[in-house]
Every structure is written in C-alpha cells, then in structure tokens.
Enzyme design. Sequence first.
Site, short mmCIF file in Angstrom:
data_model
loop_
_atom_site.label_atom_id
_atom_site.label_comp_id
_atom_site.label_asym_id
_atom_site.label_seq_id
_atom_site.Cartn_x
_atom_site.Cartn_y
_atom_site.Cartn_z
N ASN A 13 0.86 -1.18 0.17
CA ASN A 13 0.12 -0.19 -0.03
C ASN A 13 0.90 1.19 0.05
OD1 ASN A 13 -1.95 1.96 0.67
ND2 ASN A 13 -2.17 1.29 2.69
N TRP A 14 1.20 1.89 -1.31
CA TRP A 14 1.86 3.02 -1.15
C TRP A 14 1.42 4.22 -0.36
CZ3 TRP A 14 3.96 3.05 -7.03
CH2 TRP A 14 4.40 1.78 -7.23
N LYS A 15 0.21 4.24 -0.27
CA LYS A 15 -0.70 5.61 0.16
C LYS A 15 -0.40 6.73 -0.85
CE LYS A 15 -0.13 3.18 4.75
NZ LYS A 15 0.05 3.50 6.10
N HIS A 101 -9.55 1.12 4.72
CA HIS A 101 -8.19 1.30 5.41
C HIS A 101 -8.54 2.39 6.60
CE1 HIS A 101 -4.04 2.59 6.30
NE2 HIS A 101 -3.70 1.39 5.74
N GLU A 103 -7.13 4.49 7.81
CA GLU A 103 -6.76 6.01 7.52
C GLU A 103 -8.06 6.68 6.64
OE1 GLU A 103 -3.09 5.56 5.45
OE2 GLU A 103 -2.09 5.07 7.28
N GLU A 173 -5.67 -4.96 10.71
CA GLU A 173 -4.59 -3.98 11.01
C GLU A 173 -4.85 -3.12 12.07
OE1 GLU A 173 -2.53 -2.65 6.95
OE2 GLU A 173 -4.29 -1.58 7.04
N GLY A 179 2.07 2.65 10.82
CA GLY A 179 2.89 3.63 10.58
C GLY A 179 3.77 4.01 11.86
N SER A 218 3.27 -2.03 10.42
CA SER A 218 4.64 -2.11 10.67
C SER A 218 5.18 -3.33 10.35
CB SER A 218 5.15 -1.59 12.19
OG SER A 218 4.59 -0.07 12.22
#
Length: 259
Positions: A13-15, A101, A103, A173, A179, A218
Amino acid sequence: MNKLTRRPCVAGNWKMQGSYSMIETLLGELHQQEQYLQGIDVILCPPFVYLERVAKMLQRQESTFLLGAQNTYCEEKGAYTGEVSAAMLKDVGCQYVIIGHSERRQLFAESDELIARKFRAAYHAGLTPILCLGETQAERVSGQTFAVIRRQLDSVLEVAELNCFNRAMIAYEPVWAIGTGLTATPEQANEVHTTLRGWIAESDPKIASGVRILYGGSVKASNAKELFCEPNVDGGLIGGASLEGQAFLSICHSATYDT
Ligand code: PGA
C-alpha cells in the site's frame, strides 16, 4: 483446508506516495528478483493517478505482480466529483482494491456502512476487495478488540453476501501498529485472525478455511517471517516498507513457502 492450501499474498500500500521516477526505479528493482517469488500473489497498490502507468509497466515486464487500488466509491457512476468507481479501476487494469483502511475510517470519516457499500460495489464490479479491520490502541487497552472487529466485519456482512469471501480478503490492521513502528506480536495477530476465521466458519466452514487473512501494521523485513509463519496469517498488507525495493522483496520472500 489448512494454511498450505491458501495462496500467500503480500500487498504493498503506497498510500499517497510515488512519482513517475519512483515507479521506474521501484518496479525495475522488484522485477529483477521477481523470479524468486513463486507461489505467492504480490499486489502493488499505487495512488489512482499512477495505476495505469504501473499497469503498463507490469505488462511490459511480463510481470506476474497484480494491481490494486487504495480506495473506490460505492456508486457505479454519476455526479460524485472527485470519486472513482470500481468499474473504472477494472478498466485501467486493477484486480484488487483496499477497502476500509483505517486512514480512510479516521481521516476521511468513512463509516462502517459506507465501507460495506464500497466493499459490495467493488465485489460486484469483479474486483477483489481487501477489507481492512482493526482496533485502536484505546480499544485494545480497554478490552474491546474483538467487539470492534466483529462490528466491522458484521457491518459488511449485513450489506454483502458471505459468499463474497470466496474471493475477498481481509486485512487485520491494528491501528496502533500502522506507521508507528509498533507491530502486533505474532501471537496477537494470530489470535485475531483465528477469531475472524472462526466467526466466518460459524456460517460457512468452507469459505472460512479458504479466505485469506493478511496482517498489516509495521511489517518489515525483520519481522515478516515470524508473523507469516503463524497458522492463520496468510501474508501481509505493507505500507512504508513497500516503497523500498529490497525490503519489500524480502517481505514477499518471507511469505513464500520456500523460506
Ligand atoms: P505500515 O502501514 O506498514 O507503514 O505500518 C500498513 C498499512 O497502513 O497498510
């Protein structure tokens, strides 16, 4: 069906990160060692605007890597300025899409209901949704982990058929591990994965034993192997480390059965 019958999967997942030049470098690096990654699905999830570039480059490399998006909208088309439909993602070559996700849930206020509708839309467009679930630090500390995850799963099952999990994947997650450099222990991850599988098994043991459940939060080259060895952990959803070629390759390799 046990772990060995589920094909391991690692998704990057490159975000909101990447550029044309970064894609050139990263995909070049990944391609050099792709041949050593057998029996595993590797999915790259760049930002929307780079999907087509990554799709073309993977095609040119004759790569087996798969393409995923990081989000989609729940409607098929229409006046939804700024949104991207699942059919559009399919059109540019995506096979997967990350849904829910943390986020998106936290920074963009996506509700369980919206996430469930996005999941259903993605599935019906022929994509494989990767449904993200997970508790916050406060929820874990106050003993609500399982209640939160159950609510997140049930809200999807209210809108979409359980059968969707014949194709869809789940990513556990824990929000406190994303992160942050903190990782769930292999035992903590496996405990949640086993519980999730158990809940699905209550309705359909066959679907439960086939569904792939990834861990995210992570994951690094140094801890991937111990996490992926757990009986109910079928791979990972990788953020930061998916942007570094060697680290991502090493994580992918940890998910293969020949490590
Ligand atoms: P991280 O992100 O690996 O950087 O913790 C994981 C994710 O957000 O999917």
